[in-house]
Enzyme design. Structure first.
Site, PDB file in Angstrom:
ATOM      1  N   HIS A   1       0.812  -1.248   0.231  1.00 35.02           N
ATOM      2  CA  HIS A   1       0.154   0.095   0.066  1.00 35.02           C
ATOM      3  C   HIS A   1       0.949   1.283  -0.001  1.00 35.02           C
ATOM      4  O   HIS A   1       0.368   2.399   0.281  1.00 35.02           O
ATOM      5  CB  HIS A   1      -0.922   0.245   1.086  1.00 35.02           C
ATOM      6  CG  HIS A   1      -2.260   0.854   0.920  1.00 35.02           C
ATOM      7  ND1 HIS A   1      -3.206   0.333   0.207  1.00 35.02           N
ATOM      8  CD2 HIS A   1      -2.642   1.945   1.725  1.00 35.02           C
ATOM      9  CE1 HIS A   1      -3.898   1.221   0.160  1.00 35.02           C
ATOM     10  NE2 HIS A   1      -3.832   2.217   1.217  1.00 35.02           N
TER      11      HIS A   1
ATOM     12  N   ASP B   1      -7.097   3.685   9.186  1.00 39.43           N
ATOM     13  CA  ASP B   1      -8.411   3.610   8.589  1.00 39.43           C
ATOM     14  C   ASP B   1      -8.713   2.511   8.057  1.00 39.43           C
ATOM     15  O   ASP B   1      -9.646   2.145   7.662  1.00 39.43           O
ATOM     16  CB  ASP B   1      -8.752   5.010   7.893  1.00 39.43           C
ATOM     17  CG  ASP B   1      -8.993   6.224   8.639  1.00 39.43           C
ATOM     18  OD1 ASP B   1      -9.273   6.119   9.646  1.00 39.43           O
ATOM     19  OD2 ASP B   1      -8.491   7.364   7.997  1.00 39.43           O
TER      20      ASP B   1
ATOM     21  N   GLU C   1     -12.532  12.173  13.626  1.00 40.66           N
ATOM     22  CA  GLU C   1     -11.832  12.583  12.324  1.00 40.66           C
ATOM     23  C   GLU C   1     -12.903  13.641  11.615  1.00 40.66           C
ATOM     24  O   GLU C   1     -13.799  13.833  12.081  1.00 40.66           O
ATOM     25  CB  GLU C   1     -11.773  11.403  11.297  1.00 40.66           C
ATOM     26  CG  GLU C   1     -10.638  10.496  11.643  1.00 40.66           C
ATOM     27  CD  GLU C   1     -10.321   9.537  10.713  1.00 40.66           C
ATOM     28  OE1 GLU C   1     -10.529   9.739   9.592  1.00 40.66           O
ATOM     29  OE2 GLU C   1      -9.461   8.656  10.779  1.00 40.66           O
TER      30      GLU C   1
END
Length: 520
Positions: free
Chosen positions: A99, A161, A272
């Protein structure tokens, strides 16, 4: 362990990556690798895949991919490369779920280690007694860690997340999400590590044993060692989550409310925020999963193209006693200054909430919009500079947010262990501002070039305005830029590199240190 000689083709590729001249001073390398007895295997058919990552912008082919069957396989490989000395150009990169954004998990001409091969062994151990923890391989995905710990009624204390990332990958950076204001990043919630240094040594380290290595590796961008196992703090897992979103049109009210919430003793469990620029129909987009408090008012809400700021929060609760949660949520919401008609609430399981991004991933993959360039920019902006930053960036440099989410939420420095290698602003409160852009080729314009140009303007503005921000998941192309990033900690960082990876074998994709190769 069974012997598994490297194929002749791999040997040729390894030698070619080390020395392209007609003379072959590295001939002994062939025999060296052939003599390795490993549980896993080296492959060459998948080198193209190993040169891909989520950023989808940099593609550096390795010579081979190691699929380790054990920690010993990785240690033996690193040790062999180290013993080759400066006459070899070989480097090694640990690859988790790939990622990374700018080729950080790639090794041009070197060896990529597929860390998920270790994770497949599923050799996790959950200690459910006092001070609970889980021990898991560095190549294990966080989603699998969560599912295993939930079987014991427990869960890690800090998250990212997106959960389909490896333990070693996030711990090499920091690992942050909406719980970090209270629990700190993931690197502040680790008890112990097993690490393979750039010399091929397997070392167990913690805050009381091999202390310098322990703190160096956490947030160390893979420069000091490969994380092969971690002991991670756990806590009792909630069953359900009240998931809340509200909108603001005033940035000052938005940030002041966020800062009030992260400093309060009784507050939400996750906080958030994100920025919505020149978008319409945003409330209707939420209707499928969120219920407005006043459906009539919500249906008439029109953003009119204004820049809006969304505050997203959760409150954990036991479904047998929802009244306590509802009372706490009502009290907290009464203190906030959001637009009243934009209160949206939903209730989901704890697992559903934490794995929420995966739902979007499945949808984007089905549309061919996952494996495209992702020119992301993640910044940590000090509180004193966040208003000047917002005034210049939102609506001026960025005229819309249609190419991806823009996250913006505050964190508490006191929750970060300053002994780790992670670099953050020198203020008690600072903001993560993440521009999570996608650049589909079908957009009808050069969206990648546009996103990169906007990033250049953002970074140039920060420099001119003297906003002392730091990059999260940093990417620089010169050592001078890296020196500026680390600031007064650069010499310490360089010293540790010399101690644990003196030949600069590990994590070459970050381009912090270049392996010195002796002239032959």
């Amino acid at each position: 362990m069974k012997a598994s000689p490297i194929p002749q083709l791999l040997m040729a590729l390894l030698l070619a990556s080390i020395n392209s001249r007609k003379s072959d001073p590295d001939a002994p390398i062939t025999a060296s690798f052939r003599s390795m007895a490993i549980d896993g295997q080296f492959t060459t058919h998948d080198v193209s895949n190993a040169a891909m990552d989520f950023g989808n912008r940099y593609h550096f082919l390795p010579s081979a991919v190691l699929h380790p069957g054990s920690v010993a396989d990785i240690a033996a490989t690193v040790r062999h490369v180290f013993q080759l000395g400066p006459s070899s150009r070989l480097t090694i990169a640990a690859r988790g779920h790939a990622h990374s954004l700018q080729g950080q998990a790639q090794a041009p001409g070197g060896i990529v280690v597929r860390m998920e091969s270790l994770g497949r062994a599923k050799n996790m151990h959950v200690h459910a007694g006092e001070s609970p923890y889980v021990e898991a391989p560095g190549g294990e995905l966080w989603i699998d860690v969560l599912k295993e710990t939930l079987r014991h009624g427990l869960a890690p204390t800090s998250w990212t997340d997106y959960l389909h990332l490896t333990i070693g990958g996030t711990l090499s950076n920091a690992g942050i999400s909406g719980q970090a204001f209270r629990q700190g990043p993931q690197i502040s919630n680790v008890h112990q590590l097993e690490v393979i240094t750039g010399k091929g040594e397997v070392i167990n380290c913690s805050s009381t044993k091999n202390v310098e290595l322990f703190h160096s590796v956490l947030g160390g961008l893979g420069q000091f060692g490969i994380i092969t196992r971690a002991r991670i703090a756990l806590e009792p897992a909630p069953k359900m989550v009240r998931w809340i979103r509200v909108l603001y049109s005033d940035f000052t009210s938005f940030t002041e409310d966020q800062e009030k919430l992260i400093s309060a003793e009784k507050t939400f469990d996750y906080i958030e925020g994100f920025v919505i620029i020149n978008r319409t129909g945003i409330l209707n987009n939420w209707r499928s999963s969120f219920n407005p408090q006043d459906p009539v008012q919500a249906s008439h809400f029109n953003s009119e193209g204004k820049t809006l700021f969304c505050l997203e929060m959760t409150k954990n609760f036991d479904p047998e006693y929802p009244e306590i949660m509802m009372q706490e949520v009502e009290e907290l919401l009464s203190q906030l200054r959001y637009i009243p008609s934009t209160l949206f609430q939903s209730e989901v399981s704890f697992l559903e909430f934490l794995d929420r991004v995966h739902v979007s991933e499945v949808m984007l993959r089905s549309k061919g919009l996952w494996e495209i360039p992702h020119p992301w920019l993640n910044l940590l902006v000090p509180r004193t500079g966040i208003h000047a930053f917002a005034n210049e960036v939102f609506g001026k440099i960025l005229t819309d947010s249609s190419n991806g989410p823009i996250l913006l939420y505050p964190l508490n420095k006191s929750k970060w262990d300053n002994r780790t290698s992670a670099i953050i602003p020198n203020e008690e409160v600072f903001y993560l501002v993440a521009f999570l852009s996608s650049a589909p080729c079908s957009s009808g314009q050069d969206s990648l070039a546009k996103a990169l140009k906007q990033q250049e303007r953002i970074l140039e503005f920060c420099k001119k305005a003297n906003i002392q921000m730091k990059q999260y998941l940093p990417h620089y192309t010169t050592q001078e830029e890296w020196k500026f990033h680390f600031g007064p900690r650069w010499e310490e960082f360089k010293h540790k590199k010399q101690a644990y990876d003196p030949l600069a074998i590990l994590a070459p994709g970050h381009r912090i240190f270049q392996k010195a190769v002796a002239s032959l």
